[in-house]
Design an enzyme around this catalytic site. Structure first.
Site, PDB file in Angstrom:
ATOM      1  N   LYS A   1      44.897  41.988  40.807  1.00  0.00           N
ATOM      2  CA  LYS A   1      44.811  42.486  42.176  1.00  0.00           C
ATOM      3  C   LYS A   1      44.368  43.939  42.156  1.00  0.00           C
ATOM      4  O   LYS A   1      44.364  44.590  41.116  1.00  0.00           O
ATOM      5  CB  LYS A   1      46.191  42.412  42.861  1.00  0.00           C
ATOM      6  CG  LYS A   1      46.767  41.040  43.087  1.00  0.00           C
ATOM      7  CD  LYS A   1      46.066  40.326  44.225  1.00  0.00           C
ATOM      8  CE  LYS A   1      46.705  38.998  44.550  1.00  0.00           C
ATOM      9  NZ  LYS A   1      46.541  37.975  43.512  1.00  0.00           N
TER      10      LYS A   1
ATOM     11  N   SER B   1      41.601  35.091  44.703  1.00  0.00           N
ATOM     12  CA  SER B   1      42.071  36.200  45.536  1.00  0.00           C
ATOM     13  C   SER B   1      41.207  37.446  45.397  1.00  0.00           C
ATOM     14  O   SER B   1      41.355  38.368  46.176  1.00  0.00           O
ATOM     15  CB  SER B   1      43.518  36.546  45.165  1.00  0.00           C
ATOM     16  OG  SER B   1      43.604  37.018  43.841  1.00  0.00           O
TER      17      SER B   1
END
Lengths: 211, 211
Positions: free
Chosen positions: B157, B120
């Site tokens: 993230k 990600s």
DNA sequence: AAGCGTACCAGACAAATGTCTGTCACGTCA
DNA sequence: TGACGTGACAGACATTTGTCTGGTACGCTT
């Protein structure tokens, strides 16, 4: 002054010594004694001897601060080079713009570091601004990521050997494969590590040597 | 036994001492003497004193191997964690699967490392298999790359704060933005460094602690 | 020539550091 | 209960290590 349960003190000693060794200044036996709150030097000595017997510490007998950790490679200062140009590698080493402490496997090899400047290797996560650590070698295997000198410029690419000829493949579709004339390409080394600092650049990347 | 030109020997001494300090075992004055081929301890002593006066070495008086480099932050062993789950952070620290020597700015802070497992964050070159070094903190700035616990899983993230609410943005279009319920998200820390080993994984990543 | 700064040598002393012997305390096991 | 293993203490000695005083040699500058 009763004893603690078996093994607990030994572990505390190990953690203290380990941290001190990693921090760069192994402790004397008396420093271990004081840090653990022992009254006698011999208590520290004994735990250290046990850890040596278990192979978790290594001792240089008769020397001050003589304990070390087994299996931890040495740390060397790797020069971070600025411009690298043909025939001028030694000068680039001497005029490095900083140094990087790197744990290596062998002090017998030579290393240098470069700051990545292009986007040709982004496909494998080597981004502009990253620092690559390079083991100095004149040959490499097909598939290795190498630093090569092409014409007059250092470049970081994936090496492919086709019928003995060097190809330098980018990892970004927007860049072309390089197929340099053999006379104009030199492999400087193999990339062994990539580092990125997201906080501020550490101060030790500044030059610690005399200029 | 005439003197060498001024400054040359001092530089040789500095390089020797620097390398030894970085390698984790500062030299005694007599080791400097022997390495340089001096007949007298005092010669080594004098060069060391000069380097201290110039601010290039720091000395702890009266202690064996007492020289260090100024401005080099301490090295600590950062635990490489395996699984991190909610409410179980301390256990994850104790059950780390390896350690990573990291030069840090301050020993007052806590650090841990994680191996990246998803894709990600590939847009910013954080690839599966990379190791991220994380400074332990419960808050971070909008825009920082953080490790957060969401529901029961740790994830890496980019943090975005919208009206005080946490959003966790991937850096890969194939992943969705996370907007977790505030009760189910905890920030574990800020990513300060990314490392990738292209050679074999170094042995010190193995567990050096007692199990 | 004298003075200064740097690079060296020789020797000695004080303190730190490694190392050893001898001992006690506690818990566990046969 | 005695033996064993581990954790502790006390004290002393030998060696390493830091530090100091005193000295020579060389090149450069005034």
């Amino acid at each position: 002054m009763g004893p603690t349960p078996p093994g607990q003190t030994k572990e505390r000693v190990f953690r203290f010594v380990q941290q001190r060794i990693v921090a760069g200044m192994p402790p004397t036996v008396r420093e271990v004694q004081r840090a653990m709150g022992f009254s006698a030097v011999q208590t520290a000595m004994q735990h250290l001897e046990t850890l040596v017997a278990e192979g978790r510490l290594v001792k240089t007998s008769g020397k001050a601060r003589g304990y070390s950790l087994p299996g931890v490679g040495p740390t060397v200062l790797v020069p971070l080079l600025g411009r690298v140009q043909a025939g001028d590698f030694t000068t680039a080493i001497q005029q490095h713009e900083g140094t990087l402490p790197i744990q290596v496997r062998s002090e017998d090899r030579e290393y240098f570091a470069l700051r990545v400047q292009g986007e040709s290797m982004e496909g494998v996560g080597i981004m502009p601004g990253d620092i690559v650590v390079v083991q100095r070698q004149a040959t490499a295997n097909s598939g290795d990521i190498v630093v090569a000198l092409v014409d007059d410029e250092a470049t970081i690419k994936r090496l492919r050997l086709r019928h003995g000829r060097v190809e330098l493949h980018p990892e970004n579709q927007q860049f072309a494969i390089l197929r340099p004339d053999p006379q104009s390409v030199t492999i400087l080394g193999k990339v062994i590590e990539v580092r990125r600092f997201l906080d501020a650049t550490p101060p030790w990347l500044a030059d610690l040597s005399a200029d």
